[in-house]
Design an enzyme around this catalytic site. Sequence first.
Site, short mmCIF file in Angstrom:
data_model
loop_
_atom_site.label_atom_id
_atom_site.label_comp_id
_atom_site.label_asym_id
_atom_site.label_seq_id
_atom_site.Cartn_x
_atom_site.Cartn_y
_atom_site.Cartn_z
CE LYS A 1 -7.47 -10.20 -4.22
NZ LYS A 1 -7.22 -10.40 -2.84
CE LYS B 1 -4.29 -1.80 1.91
NZ LYS B 1 -5.28 -1.73 2.98
CE LYS C 1 -14.38 -3.39 -3.15
NZ LYS C 1 -14.88 -3.42 -1.81
#
Length: 328
Positions: free
Chosen positions: A195, A111, A198
Site C-alpha cells: 500500500k 510500532k 511514506k
Amino acid sequence: MRILSGIQPSGQLHLGNYFGAIYNWVRLQNKGEECFFFIADLHAQTVPYDAATRPGIILELAATLIAAGVDPKKSTLFVQSQVPAHTQLSWILSCLAPFGELERMVQFKEKSDANPQAVNVGLFTYPILQAADVLLYRPDMVPVGIDQAQHLELTRTLAHKFNNRFCPADEPLFKEPQTLHSTTIKVLGLDGQRKMSKSFNNYIGLVESEEAIWEKLRHAATDPARVRRADPGNPDICNVFAWHKLFSPVEVQGERAEGCRTARIGCIDCKKTLFTHMNAILAPIRERYHELMRQPDDIRQVLEEGAIRARKESAATMEKVYNLVGAL
Ligand code: TRP
Ligand code: SF4
C-alpha cells in the site's frame, strides 16, 4: 450527523491518504454533515521526530487539507495540541482503560516491534488519547482506515465504561460512535505491491511538482509479465491501470485496457495518458496549496479560529466530566 476525524502530521500527504481518507472527509462535509477535522500532532510525538521542522509540517498539512477541499467555513479544522481538553480527558480515560486491552493493540505491537529501543509510554497509551479526541465531541461517525478499527472499538469500550461508572442510567454523557470505513479506496504504491506509504517510499505526494510526479510515474511498476515477454498485458493486474480508474475518464479507461490487452499501446504511452488525467485533478489542488503557503499567517489564523470552536465545544464536555468524576 456529526463527523470527526484526525490525521497525523508525519510528512507530506500522498495519494493514498487522499483517496483513503481526505476525499471522504470532503464528501461528508459537502453533503452538509457537521464536521470536526484535526491534525493529531500529539499522536505524532509518540515516534521519534524533529521538533524544529514540525510547525512547518503542520502548516503544510493544513494548507494541503484546505487545498484538497476541507473548507474551514463549513468544517471545524484545528490542531490537537491547541485544545487542552484532549489531554485532560485522556488522563481520566486512562484510569478506566484495561491494561491488557492496550497490550493487545496491533498498532502498538507493530510500532514497538519495529523500533524496540524507542518504546515510550505514549506509544502505549496512544489509543486512549484517540478515544479522548473522539468522545469530547460526541460524533455519530468516525471515518478512518481499517487499521484504526481496533482503536475505535476501545473508544466505544471507554465511552461505555465511563457512562456506566459515572452517569445516571438515563443520562449517559458519551455517545458510542460508529466507525465508517465503507467508501475508502485502497491505493497501492509505485512498486505495485504494497500500500502507498511514506515508510515504503513508494508514494506520489498530493502537491508534488508535475516534474517529480512524472519522474516517479515513469518508473512505476506495471504488469510484470508484459514487461518480461513484451506480450499483450493484463490491465487487471497492473497498478498503473488501477490508477487510471482513479483519474481517467471511463472512455479512456476502456480504450487503454483494450490497447493493453492487444499490445497496441506501450506502457510509457499508457503512463503519459494517466499523467495527463492525474494532472488535471492535481494541478488545481497544487496551485491552491502554493497560494495558501504564501500567506502562512492566514493559515495560522484559520487554525486558531478552528481551535476556538473546538475549545468551546470540548471545554463544555470537560466541565461535565469533572463534575461526574467527583473533582471539586
Ligand atoms: N490514529 C489515527 C491515524 O493514525 C489518527 C487519529 C488520532 C484519529 N486521533 C483520531 C482518527 C481520532 C480518528 C479519530 O490514522
Ligand atoms: Fe499497465 Fe498500461 Fe502497460 Fe497495460 S499498457 S501493462 S495497463 S501500464
